[in-house]
Design a protein around this motif. Structure first.
Motif, PDB file in Angstrom:
ATOM      1  N   GLN A 110       0.885  -1.112  -0.105  1.00  0.00           N
ATOM      2  CA  GLN A 110      -0.005   0.039   0.012  1.00  0.00           C
ATOM      3  C   GLN A 110       0.797   1.228   0.089  1.00  0.00           C
ATOM      4  N   GLU A 125       0.800   3.844  -2.956  1.00  0.00           N
ATOM      5  CA  GLU A 125       0.515   5.185  -2.752  1.00  0.00           C
ATOM      6  C   GLU A 125       1.660   5.994  -3.398  1.00  0.00           C
ATOM      7  N   THR A 143      -3.809   3.274  -7.917  1.00  0.00           N
ATOM      8  CA  THR A 143      -5.195   2.945  -7.107  1.00  0.00           C
ATOM      9  C   THR A 143      -4.961   1.661  -7.071  1.00  0.00           C
ATOM     10  N   PHE A 176     -10.390   2.482  -9.444  1.00  0.00           N
ATOM     11  CA  PHE A 176     -10.185   2.779  -7.839  1.00  0.00           C
ATOM     12  C   PHE A 176     -10.135   4.234  -7.445  1.00  0.00           C
ATOM     13  N   LYS A 177     -10.412   4.604  -6.330  1.00  0.00           N
ATOM     14  CA  LYS A 177     -10.414   5.791  -5.577  1.00  0.00           C
ATOM     15  C   LYS A 177      -9.174   6.035  -5.002  1.00  0.00           C
ATOM     16  N   LYS A 178      -8.557   4.821  -4.471  1.00  0.00           N
ATOM     17  CA  LYS A 178      -7.254   4.941  -3.728  1.00  0.00           C
ATOM     18  C   LYS A 178      -6.791   3.625  -3.606  1.00  0.00           C
ATOM     19  N   PHE A 179      -5.759   3.390  -2.829  1.00  0.00           N
ATOM     20  CA  PHE A 179      -5.131   1.908  -2.690  1.00  0.00           C
ATOM     21  C   PHE A 179      -5.200   1.547  -1.358  1.00  0.00           C
TER      22      PHE A 179
END
Length: 94
Positions: free
Chosen positions: A26, A30, A35, A87-90
């Motif tokens: 992660q 990031e 993501t 995806f919005k984030k990881f």
């Protein structure tokens, strides 16, 4: 979102659970601006999907072959997935 983004899945084999592999993945993803998600699998592997710039994904792939300090990666299966997931984030998943 760039149109030449790609999405890949990676299945990482070896001593990859209980060595902070998910947290490290992660952190790395990031830092690279990717993501997706990472999770431990019941069979002892780590599975992740990442989406982003192809060059940046290559960097994550290279990193996944080593993993964090205490991991012992035996092999990484990488597949390119046809659809972007947006995806919005990881994130880490259970």
């Amino acid at each position: 979102m760039s149109h030449n983004y790609k999405r890949v899945s990676m299945k990482v084999y070896g001593k990859v659970q209980g060595v902070f592999f998910r947290a490290s993945t992660q952190e790395k993803a990031e830092a690279l601006g990717l993501t997706g998600f990472v999770r431990n699998e019941p069979d002892g592997t780590v599975y992740l999907e990442a989406e982003g710039d192809p060059e940046t994904i290559k960097q994550l792939e290279a990193w996944a072959h080593r993993g964090p300090e205490h991991a012992r990666v035996e092999k990484v299966e990488i597949k390119e997935l046809s659809e972007l997931a947006g995806f919005k984030k990881f994130e880490q998943r259970r």
